[in-house]
Write a protein that holds these residues in place. Structure first.
Motif, mmCIF file in Angstrom:
data_model
loop_
_atom_site.group_PDB
_atom_site.id
_atom_site.type_symbol
_atom_site.label_atom_id
_atom_site.label_comp_id
_atom_site.label_asym_id
_atom_site.label_seq_id
_atom_site.Cartn_x
_atom_site.Cartn_y
_atom_site.Cartn_z
ATOM 1 N N ALA A 327 0.836 -1.212 0.000
ATOM 2 C CA ALA A 327 0.000 0.000 0.000
ATOM 3 C C ALA A 327 0.864 1.253 0.000
ATOM 4 O O ALA A 327 0.597 2.229 -0.730
ATOM 5 C CB ALA A 327 -0.925 -0.017 1.214
ATOM 6 N N ALA A 328 1.930 1.260 0.816
ATOM 7 C CA ALA A 328 2.805 2.435 0.882
ATOM 8 C C ALA A 328 3.522 2.661 -0.445
ATOM 9 O O ALA A 328 3.679 3.801 -0.901
ATOM 10 C CB ALA A 328 3.812 2.248 2.020
ATOM 11 N N LEU A 329 3.968 1.563 -1.083
ATOM 12 C CA LEU A 329 4.650 1.700 -2.379
ATOM 13 C C LEU A 329 3.683 2.198 -3.461
ATOM 14 O O LEU A 329 4.061 3.002 -4.329
ATOM 15 C CB LEU A 329 5.259 0.366 -2.786
ATOM 16 N N ALA A 330 2.472 1.716 -3.444
ATOM 17 C CA ALA A 330 1.492 2.139 -4.461
ATOM 18 C C ALA A 330 1.226 3.621 -4.346
ATOM 19 O O ALA A 330 1.099 4.345 -5.353
ATOM 20 C CB ALA A 330 0.206 1.333 -4.304
ATOM 21 N N VAL A 331 1.107 4.133 -3.110
ATOM 22 C CA VAL A 331 0.869 5.568 -2.917
ATOM 23 C C VAL A 331 2.088 6.363 -3.333
ATOM 24 O O VAL A 331 1.981 7.434 -3.957
ATOM 25 C CB VAL A 331 0.509 5.835 -1.445
ATOM 26 N N ARG A 332 3.279 5.835 -2.993
ATOM 27 C CA ARG A 332 4.522 6.598 -3.251
ATOM 28 C C ARG A 332 4.885 6.627 -4.733
ATOM 29 O O ARG A 332 5.335 7.637 -5.260
ATOM 30 C CB ARG A 332 5.651 5.940 -2.440
ATOM 31 N N THR A 333 4.700 5.491 -5.440
ATOM 32 C CA THR A 333 5.170 5.389 -6.830
ATOM 33 C C THR A 333 4.044 5.511 -7.859
ATOM 34 O O THR A 333 4.303 5.755 -9.039
ATOM 35 C CB THR A 333 5.881 4.046 -7.045
ATOM 36 N N GLY A 334 2.813 5.262 -7.483
ATOM 37 C CA GLY A 334 1.702 5.263 -8.423
ATOM 38 C C GLY A 334 1.619 3.996 -9.241
ATOM 39 O O GLY A 334 0.835 3.934 -10.199
ATOM 40 N N LEU A 335 2.377 2.964 -8.936
ATOM 41 C CA LEU A 335 2.340 1.696 -9.661
ATOM 42 C C LEU A 335 1.177 0.854 -9.177
ATOM 43 O O LEU A 335 0.622 1.055 -8.096
ATOM 44 C CB LEU A 335 3.658 0.945 -9.473
ATOM 45 N N GLU A 336 0.807 -0.121 -10.003
ATOM 46 C CA GLU A 336 -0.305 -1.023 -9.686
ATOM 47 C C GLU A 336 0.039 -1.852 -8.450
ATOM 48 O O GLU A 336 1.106 -2.458 -8.363
ATOM 49 C CB GLU A 336 -0.591 -1.930 -10.893
ATOM 50 N N GLY A 338 -1.226 -4.664 -7.421
ATOM 51 C CA GLY A 338 -1.116 -6.095 -7.714
ATOM 52 C C GLY A 338 0.242 -6.445 -8.264
ATOM 53 O O GLY A 338 0.829 -7.488 -7.909
ATOM 54 N N HIS A 339 0.770 -5.581 -9.179
ATOM 55 C CA HIS A 339 2.096 -5.861 -9.716
ATOM 56 C C HIS A 339 3.182 -5.758 -8.642
ATOM 57 O O HIS A 339 4.119 -6.555 -8.617
ATOM 58 C CB HIS A 339 2.396 -4.883 -10.862
ATOM 59 N N LEU A 340 3.019 -4.760 -7.729
ATOM 60 C CA LEU A 340 4.002 -4.623 -6.638
ATOM 61 C C LEU A 340 4.000 -5.842 -5.726
ATOM 62 O O LEU A 340 5.050 -6.347 -5.310
ATOM 63 C CB LEU A 340 3.693 -3.357 -5.828
ATOM 64 N N GLY A 341 2.797 -6.333 -5.390
ATOM 65 C CA GLY A 341 2.725 -7.514 -4.516
ATOM 66 C C GLY A 341 3.335 -8.734 -5.164
ATOM 67 O O GLY A 341 4.002 -9.539 -4.506
ATOM 68 N N THR A 342 3.066 -8.916 -6.469
ATOM 69 C CA THR A 342 3.625 -10.076 -7.163
ATOM 70 C C THR A 342 5.148 -9.984 -7.227
ATOM 71 O O THR A 342 5.860 -10.972 -7.039
ATOM 72 C CB THR A 342 3.055 -10.174 -8.577
ATOM 73 N N ALA A 343 5.674 -8.764 -7.448
ATOM 74 C CA ALA A 343 7.116 -8.613 -7.559
ATOM 75 C C ALA A 343 7.819 -8.855 -6.223
ATOM 76 O O ALA A 343 8.892 -9.472 -6.166
ATOM 77 C CB ALA A 343 7.446 -7.217 -8.088
ATOM 78 N N LEU A 344 7.226 -8.397 -5.116
ATOM 79 C CA LEU A 344 7.901 -8.498 -3.808
ATOM 80 C C LEU A 344 7.586 -9.794 -3.067
ATOM 81 O O LEU A 344 8.428 -10.302 -2.304
ATOM 82 C CB LEU A 344 7.505 -7.305 -2.934
ATOM 83 N N TYR A 345 6.381 -10.337 -3.271
ATOM 84 C CA TYR A 345 5.977 -11.481 -2.460
ATOM 85 C C TYR A 345 5.416 -12.628 -3.284
ATOM 86 O O TYR A 345 4.868 -13.580 -2.718
ATOM 87 C CB TYR A 345 4.917 -11.050 -1.435
ATOM 88 N N GLY A 346 5.530 -12.585 -4.607
ATOM 89 C CA GLY A 346 4.930 -13.611 -5.439
ATOM 90 C C GLY A 346 5.785 -14.862 -5.555
ATOM 91 O O GLY A 346 6.785 -15.041 -4.836
ATOM 92 N N ALA A 347 5.358 -15.717 -6.498
ATOM 93 C CA ALA A 347 6.079 -16.979 -6.708
ATOM 94 C C ALA A 347 7.417 -16.706 -7.392
ATOM 95 O O ALA A 347 7.606 -15.676 -8.047
ATOM 96 C CB ALA A 347 5.229 -17.895 -7.578
ATOM 97 N N PRO A 348 8.403 -17.595 -7.237
ATOM 98 C CA PRO A 348 9.704 -17.407 -7.870
ATOM 99 C C PRO A 348 9.580 -17.496 -9.384
ATOM 100 O O PRO A 348 8.672 -18.146 -9.913
ATOM 101 C CB PRO A 348 10.548 -18.547 -7.311
ATOM 102 N N PRO A 349 10.475 -16.838 -10.130
ATOM 103 C CA PRO A 349 10.415 -16.871 -11.601
ATOM 104 C C PRO A 349 10.576 -18.296 -12.119
ATOM 105 O O PRO A 349 11.287 -19.111 -11.526
ATOM 106 C CB PRO A 349 11.579 -15.970 -12.017
#
Length: 372
Positions: A327-336, A338-349
């Motif tokens: 939530a803090a990153l979305a407010v700070r950067t304006g990025l989606e 869902g994409h932020l959550g997947t990048a930081l806490y999602g499944a491995p590539p």
């Protein structure tokens, strides 16, 4: 060429010979002390069962060879019971530690009585004899009419001197008053002196006049004294040389510890032979991840590093929840979000391309956080 690093017998001996030498020194000192303590043992003075120089086993054996029974006792009660057999002589030899009542019991025993040296309650045992001085121990002529002394001749006497209403021989160191004979010293009856001059003859003449001899000796030291509230403690019963042996062992262990222990000095600054750039370390770790196809571990390392750098900039706590960070990153950067959550806490590539894309996206997140 391979070189064995296993310890060899020569190496073990080189490292351990100092400790072995100290241990041998401690053992030798303890043995030497025990030998000295044993050599200083004086034996039981005038004891008919003691074969040491101060004992009287030789005299007891001579009496038995002449048909005289010798009974060794260590209490007045036993001496009193034996006296009922009759025809006995009571010998009070080594310094006796009985009390007044026991002295009275001994004095009331019928038969001949021979007292040696400075005995307690002499006035009870021999009322007609008084101590009046001392004389040097040496060979002396009897100088009296006592048959036992005249037949023996010169003897090794002296010590205490007495006065009595009777015969006084050897400069007053032997007095006879009725059935009581008092000697200033019993040295002539010991194993050391018995064979000198007329010592054996005098001893046999004095003690062999009856069919049996009740030979009174002091009770053993510490007899009946067990550790506990009513007796001696363990420390009192312990031999004197035991604390010294323990002290020597403690000192030896302390010396070896100080000698062989590591002594840490100041930190020494040493120049490295090769300087390795940080980028090379990162590249080396990346190659290891790629060689092992450890995309999961690589992704976790990228995400962990990003979170450690982003969290302080977002003003969050030490361990924020995932939804708070997103939530803090979305407010700070304006990025989606869902994409932020997947990048930081999602499944491995799933492949290397996905891992590269993840690294690029994390860099973009950090860039935007720094700029806003």
């Amino acid at each position: 060429m391979s070189v064995s690093t296993a310890p060899t017998a020569k190496g073990l001996w080189r490292r351990g010979r100092a400790a072995v030498a100290v241990a041998l020194l401690v053992v030798a000192t303890a043995v030497f002390g025990a030998l000295l303590a044993g050599g200083g043992e004086q034996g039981r003075y005038l004891d008919p069962d003691d074969a040491s120089l101060r004992g009287s086993k030789a005299l007891a054996q001579l009496l038995r060879d002449r048909g005289v029974r010798v009974d060794r006792v260590d209490s007045a009660a036993t001496a009193e019971s034996l006296a009922r057999e009759g025809e006995r002589l009571l010998l009070v030899g080594a310094p006796w530690n009985g009390d007044y009542s026991e002295a009275e019991r001994l004095a009331n025993i019928s038969g001949d009585l021979v007292i040696v040296g400075d005995q307690p309650y002499l006035d009870v045992l021999a009322p007609s004899v008084e101590h009046d001085g001392q004389a040097r121990l040496r060979s002396r002529e009897p100088g009296c009419r006592l048959p036992a002394a005249r037949a023996a001749g010169s003897a090794y006497l002296g010590g205490l001197t007495f006065e009595a209403e009777g015969e006084s021989c050897y400069a007053g160191s032997l007095v006879a008053a009725g059935t009581v004979t008092v000697l200033g010293s019993g040295e002539f009856m010991t194993n050391l002196r018995l064979a000198e001059d007329g010592n054996a003859a005098l001893a046999l003449n004095l003690l062999g006049s009856r069919k049996a001899v009740t030979w009174l000796v002091p009770p053993p030291v510490g007899a009946g004294e067990l550790p506990g509230p009513g007796g001696k403690s363990i420390q009192e019963l312990m031999p004197d040389n035991v604390p010294w042996a323990v002290l020597m062992a403690v000192v030896a262990v302390a010396v070896v510890a100080l000698w062989q222990g590591r002594r840490l000095g100041p930190v020494v600054a040493e120049r490295l032979p090769v300087v390795v750039r940080a980028a090379e370390t990162v590249e080396g770790r990346g190659r290891l991840y790629r060689a092992r196809r450890a995309r999961t571990q690589a992704a976790e390392a990228l995400r962990g590093g990003a979170l450690d750098r982003l969290t302080p900039r977002l003003g969050l706590g030490a361990q924020p929840r995932a939804d708070e960070v997103v939530a803090a990153l979305a407010v700070r950067t304006g990025l989606e979000a869902g994409h932020l959550g997947t990048a930081l806490y999602g499944a491995p590539p799933a492949d290397d391309a996905g891992l590269v894309a993840l690294a690029g996206y994390l860099d973009e997140i950090e860039r935007q956080v720094r700029e806003h």
